[in-house]
Structure formats: C-alpha cells, structure tokens
Write a protein that holds these residues in place. Structure first.
Motif, PDB file in Angstrom:
ATOM      1  N   LYS A 176       0.829  -1.207   0.000  1.00 44.94           N
ATOM      2  CA  LYS A 176       0.000   0.000   0.000  1.00 44.94           C
ATOM      3  C   LYS A 176       0.862   1.254   0.000  1.00 44.94           C
ATOM      4  CE  LYS A 176      -4.171  -1.844   2.270  1.00 44.94           C
ATOM      5  NZ  LYS A 176      -5.159  -1.435   1.251  1.00 44.94           N
ATOM      6  N   VAL A 177       1.879   1.269   0.858  1.00 43.99           N
ATOM      7  CA  VAL A 177       2.755   2.439   0.934  1.00 43.99           C
ATOM      8  C   VAL A 177       3.547   2.598  -0.359  1.00 43.99           C
ATOM      9  CG1 VAL A 177       4.752   3.439   2.120  1.00 43.99           C
ATOM     10  CG2 VAL A 177       2.920   2.357   3.445  1.00 43.99           C
ATOM     11  N   ALA A 178       4.156   1.509  -0.830  1.00 41.95           N
ATOM     12  CA  ALA A 178       4.976   1.567  -2.038  1.00 41.95           C
ATOM     13  C   ALA A 178       4.141   1.920  -3.269  1.00 41.95           C
ATOM     14  CB  ALA A 178       5.685   0.230  -2.249  1.00 41.95           C
ATOM     15  N   GLN A 179       2.919   1.402  -3.318  1.00 43.65           N
ATOM     16  CA  GLN A 179       2.069   1.675  -4.478  1.00 43.65           C
ATOM     17  C   GLN A 179       1.622   3.128  -4.501  1.00 43.65           C
ATOM     18  OE1 GLN A 179      -0.505  -1.577  -5.515  1.00 43.65           O
ATOM     19  NE2 GLN A 179      -2.116  -0.204  -6.220  1.00 43.65           N
ATOM     20  N   SER A 180       1.336   3.688  -3.348  1.00 39.54           N
ATOM     21  CA  SER A 180       0.987   5.112  -3.285  1.00 39.54           C
ATOM     22  C   SER A 180       2.157   5.967  -3.763  1.00 39.54           C
ATOM     23  CB  SER A 180       0.606   5.489  -1.853  1.00 39.54           C
ATOM     24  OG  SER A 180      -0.548   4.802  -1.435  1.00 39.54           O
ATOM     25  N   TRP A 181       3.355   5.602  -3.321  1.00 44.01           N
ATOM     26  CA  TRP A 181       4.551   6.322  -3.768  1.00 44.01           C
ATOM     27  C   TRP A 181       4.736   6.182  -5.280  1.00 44.01           C
ATOM     28  CZ3 TRP A 181       7.843   9.888  -2.243  1.00 44.01           C
ATOM     29  CH2 TRP A 181       9.087   9.994  -2.887  1.00 44.01           C
ATOM     30  N   LEU A 182       4.452   4.992  -5.806  1.00 43.49           N
ATOM     31  CA  LEU A 182       4.599   4.739  -7.231  1.00 43.49           C
ATOM     32  C   LEU A 182       3.630   5.581  -8.046  1.00 43.49           C
ATOM     33  CD1 LEU A 182       5.876   3.061  -9.531  1.00 43.49           C
ATOM     34  CD2 LEU A 182       4.112   1.325  -9.110  1.00 43.49           C
ATOM     35  N   VAL A 183       2.383   5.665  -7.602  1.00 42.00           N
ATOM     36  CA  VAL A 183       1.383   6.454  -8.324  1.00 42.00           C
ATOM     37  C   VAL A 183       1.793   7.924  -8.361  1.00 42.00           C
ATOM     38  CG1 VAL A 183      -1.012   7.274  -8.292  1.00 42.00           C
ATOM     39  CG2 VAL A 183      -0.508   4.867  -7.849  1.00 42.00           C
ATOM     40  N   LEU A 184       2.248   8.451  -7.236  1.00 47.92           N
ATOM     41  CA  LEU A 184       2.678   9.848  -7.208  1.00 47.92           C
ATOM     42  C   LEU A 184       3.915  10.062  -8.068  1.00 47.92           C
ATOM     43  CD1 LEU A 184       2.150  10.928  -3.480  1.00 47.92           C
ATOM     44  CD2 LEU A 184       0.926  11.743  -5.504  1.00 47.92           C
ATOM     45  N   THR A 185       4.835   9.108  -8.057  1.00 49.31           N
ATOM     46  CA  THR A 185       6.040   9.222  -8.871  1.00 49.31           C
ATOM     47  C   THR A 185       5.705   9.194 -10.357  1.00 49.31           C
ATOM     48  OG1 THR A 185       7.365   8.125  -7.174  1.00 49.31           O
ATOM     49  CG2 THR A 185       8.298   8.201  -9.381  1.00 49.31           C
ATOM     50  N   LEU A 186       4.760   8.339 -10.730  1.00 48.45           N
ATOM     51  CA  LEU A 186       4.408   8.160 -12.138  1.00 48.45           C
ATOM     52  C   LEU A 186       3.542   9.283 -12.672  1.00 48.45           C
ATOM     53  CD1 LEU A 186       4.687   6.106 -14.505  1.00 48.45           C
ATOM     54  CD2 LEU A 186       2.548   5.075 -13.711  1.00 48.45           C
ATOM     55  N   THR A 187       2.610   9.787 -11.850  1.00 48.15           N
ATOM     56  CA  THR A 187       1.619  10.749 -12.350  1.00 48.15           C
ATOM     57  C   THR A 187       1.688  12.110 -11.676  1.00 48.15           C
ATOM     58  OG1 THR A 187      -0.129  10.134 -10.776  1.00 48.15           O
ATOM     59  CG2 THR A 187       0.080   8.800 -12.774  1.00 48.15           C
TER      60      THR A 187
ATOM     61  N   THR B 184      11.858   1.842 -17.385  1.00 51.87           N
ATOM     62  CA  THR B 184      13.149   2.519 -17.261  1.00 51.87           C
ATOM     63  C   THR B 184      13.004   3.743 -16.374  1.00 51.87           C
ATOM     64  OG1 THR B 184      12.725   3.770 -19.290  1.00 51.87           O
ATOM     65  CG2 THR B 184      14.001   1.724 -19.484  1.00 51.87           C
ATOM     66  N   TRP B 185      14.087   4.086 -15.712  1.00 51.45           N
ATOM     67  CA  TRP B 185      14.099   5.202 -14.783  1.00 51.45           C
ATOM     68  C   TRP B 185      15.035   6.291 -15.292  1.00 51.45           C
ATOM     69  CZ3 TRP B 185      11.654   5.178  -9.783  1.00 51.45           C
ATOM     70  CH2 TRP B 185      10.928   4.011  -9.516  1.00 51.45           C
ATOM     71  N   ALA B 186      14.701   7.508 -14.990  1.00 49.86           N
ATOM     72  CA  ALA B 186      15.574   8.645 -15.321  1.00 49.86           C
ATOM     73  C   ALA B 186      15.451   9.686 -14.223  1.00 49.86           C
ATOM     74  CB  ALA B 186      15.198   9.251 -16.671  1.00 49.86           C
ATOM     75  N   ASP B 187      16.584  10.019 -13.611  1.00 47.99           N
ATOM     76  CA  ASP B 187      16.604  11.019 -12.518  1.00 47.99           C
ATOM     77  C   ASP B 187      15.659  10.646 -11.392  1.00 47.99           C
ATOM     78  OD1 ASP B 187      18.445  12.553 -13.952  1.00 47.99           O
ATOM     79  OD2 ASP B 187      16.827  13.574 -15.055  1.00 47.99           O
ATOM     80  N   GLY B 188      15.596   9.345 -11.073  1.00 46.84           N
ATOM     81  CA  GLY B 188      14.782   8.884  -9.954  1.00 46.84           C
ATOM     82  C   GLY B 188      13.308   8.774 -10.244  1.00 46.84           C
ATOM     83  N   GLU B 189      12.899   8.926 -11.518  1.00 45.69           N
ATOM     84  CA  GLU B 189      11.489   8.842 -11.868  1.00 45.69           C
ATOM     85  C   GLU B 189      11.283   7.835 -12.986  1.00 45.69           C
ATOM     86  OE1 GLU B 189       9.820  12.599 -12.780  1.00 45.69           O
ATOM     87  OE2 GLU B 189      10.205  13.469 -10.798  1.00 45.69           O
ATOM     88  N   LEU B 190      10.122   7.162 -12.940  1.00 45.65           N
ATOM     89  CA  LEU B 190       9.781   6.213 -13.997  1.00 45.65           C
ATOM     90  C   LEU B 190       9.491   6.955 -15.298  1.00 45.65           C
ATOM     91  CD1 LEU B 190       7.414   3.730 -12.142  1.00 45.65           C
ATOM     92  CD2 LEU B 190       9.527   3.104 -13.278  1.00 45.65           C
ATOM     93  N   ASN B 191       9.951   6.379 -16.402  1.00 52.02           N
ATOM     94  CA  ASN B 191       9.651   6.978 -17.701  1.00 52.02           C
ATOM     95  C   ASN B 191       8.243   6.645 -18.176  1.00 52.02           C
ATOM     96  OD1 ASN B 191      12.116   8.269 -18.049  1.00 52.02           O
ATOM     97  ND2 ASN B 191      13.084   6.435 -18.924  1.00 52.02           N
ATOM     98  N   GLY B 192       7.694   5.529 -17.684  1.00 48.51           N
ATOM     99  CA  GLY B 192       6.338   5.155 -18.090  1.00 48.51           C
ATOM    100  C   GLY B 192       6.273   4.575 -19.485  1.00 48.51           C
ATOM    101  N   ASP B 193       7.393   4.034 -19.993  1.00 48.74           N
ATOM    102  CA  ASP B 193       7.362   3.438 -21.324  1.00 48.74           C
ATOM    103  C   ASP B 193       6.804   2.020 -21.308  1.00 48.74           C
ATOM    104  OD1 ASP B 193       9.494   2.521 -19.893  1.00 48.74           O
ATOM    105  OD2 ASP B 193      11.005   2.837 -21.448  1.00 48.74           O
ATOM    106  N   VAL B 194       6.722   1.397 -20.144  1.00 49.57           N
ATOM    107  CA  VAL B 194       6.093   0.081 -19.986  1.00 49.57           C
ATOM    108  C   VAL B 194       4.918   0.166 -19.014  1.00 49.57           C
ATOM    109  CG1 VAL B 194       6.401  -2.301 -19.237  1.00 49.57           C
ATOM    110  CG2 VAL B 194       8.238  -1.154 -20.517  1.00 49.57           C
ATOM    111  N   LEU B 195       5.192   0.655 -17.815  1.00 50.68           N
ATOM    112  CA  LEU B 195       4.158   0.765 -16.781  1.00 50.68           C
ATOM    113  C   LEU B 195       3.307   1.999 -16.998  1.00 50.68           C
ATOM    114  CD1 LEU B 195       2.984  -0.220 -14.045  1.00 50.68           C
ATOM    115  CD2 LEU B 195       4.685   1.245 -12.934  1.00 50.68           C
ATOM    116  N   GLU B 196       1.996   1.796 -17.032  1.00 47.00           N
ATOM    117  CA  GLU B 196       1.050   2.904 -17.147  1.00 47.00           C
ATOM    118  C   GLU B 196       0.100   2.871 -15.963  1.00 47.00           C
ATOM    119  OE1 GLU B 196      -0.849   2.982 -20.950  1.00 47.00           O
ATOM    120  OE2 GLU B 196       1.018   2.639 -22.059  1.00 47.00           O
TER     121      GLU B 196
END
Length: 211
Positions: free
Chosen positions: A47-58, A117-129
């Motif tokens: 739950k914690v990691a997924q919340s962080w992931l959503v904020l990082t991605l979007t 793939t990651w760039a500067d600590g952020e996901l590029n979103g080329d696979v994960l949406e």
C-alpha cells in the motif's frame, strides 16, 4: 505415600499470560495467525509503495485517491458474496485461491516496474502505465473480498468455543500489528531497494499463507 503433582503449579503471571494467549496453544490457529500477519504486513508494505509509485508516475493526488478507492471497492461490493461462497465451499481452498490472486497481482506489478526505465529517480512510463496499477488494485481487492470471509470463518473451527473470544482478539492484534510494521518496513525497503522490492516481498508473503 501421596504422589507429588505431575505438572508444576504455575505462578499468577504465568496463568495470566496463558489466558492472554490461550488460542495460541492450538497449533492450527497458531499457524494460520502467523501466516495472516505475514501476509497483512506485506499488504501494508505494498500500500505504501504503491501510493509512492502512483505519485512518482503521475504526480496526481486524484489518481492516488482513485487507486485507493479501486483497491477497497471490491471489498464493499463482493464481501457478502464471498461470505456465501465461504459457507458453501471448502474455506481452505477459497482462502488459497484468494492468496494466489493477490500474489499474482503483486508480482505482476513488480515485473512491470522492473521492466520500465528510470531517469533522474522517476519512472519513464514506457512500460508501466497508470491503468495497469488501477486494474491490479481492483484485482487485488477482489482477492481480499473473497479471502477475508474465508479466513474469518475458519477461526471458529480451529479453537474451542471457550477460547473463541481470545482468538478473535488475537486476530485483531495481528491486523493492527501489521498496520504498524508494514509501513515501517516499506519505508526502509523503499529507501534501500526500491518499489519493486516491496511488491516482491508482498507477493512472497501470500505464498506463506498458501503453504
């Protein structure tokens, strides 16, 4: 001659501890409890990691709230149905099936994160949406909706009626312990190994319950 007692008398503190954890004297309940706290701790890590992931991605608070909503929606919609199924079918198999669903969801999310793939600590979103995350949240919630009633209904079959209140109390304790331990472990794991590690650990925690 009068024989001495075969079992030594317990002190008041020992008797108190025995009453406090009476349900733990039953092997099957003890095993189920340990599996449940392991699984619940992994769930809170995700739950914690997924919340962080959503904020990082979007970077969107709205999508963060939507992700949490979709994770809980199946519990609201399907828990009653899950209770009916738990009453009519083998609860052990229902519980195992729910764990497989949640394990597959967690490991799929881990694979998507690792494939991106990651760039500067952020996901590029080329696979994960974001729709991947939202869909997997809903799927995991479905697993919880059917597994929860099966787990709860197993408890009365594992301990005698006199110890049932103690078993219910211990079950509440494991849930709240997981709520404390899980986010703490998630923070450490996120900092040391990244979000995918939290999802992998959660996936493995379901395997403990299955075993």
């Amino acid at each position: 001659q009068t024989p001495g007692p075969l079992i030594p008398l317990r002190s008041p503190s020992q008797r108190f501890l025995l009453r406090l954890a009476a349900a733990f004297t039953y092997r099957d309940f003890r095993i189920l409890w340990l599996g449940a706290i392991t699984s619940a701790t992994g769930t809170w890590m995700q739950k914690v990691a997924q919340s962080w992931l959503v904020l990082t991605l979007t970077g969107s608070p709205l999508l963060l709230g939507l992700d949490a909503f979709l994770g809980e929606l199946p519990i609201l919609l399907f828990t009653l149905l899950g209770g009916v199924i738990a009453d009519r079918h083998d609860r052990r198999y229902v519980l195992i099936g729910s764990q497989f669903v949640q394990m597959a969801s967690a490991l799929t999310l881990a694979a998507l994160v690792l494939s991106d793939t990651w760039a500067d600590g952020e996901l590029n979103g080329d696979v994960l949406e974001i729709w991947h995350i939202l869909s997997l949240s809903f799927l995991s919630g479905c697993g919880q909706a059917f597994g929860g009633p099966a787990y709860q209904s197993l408890i009365p079959s594992l301990v005698p009626k006199d110890n049932l209140p103690n078993a219910i109390a211990l079950n509440s304790i494991q849930f709240n312990l997981a709520r404390v331990i899980g986010p703490l472990l998630a923070g450490v794991t996120l900092a040391a190994l990244g979000t995918a590690a939290c999802f992998i650990i959660n996936g493995l925690s379901f395997f403990v319950v299955i075993v």
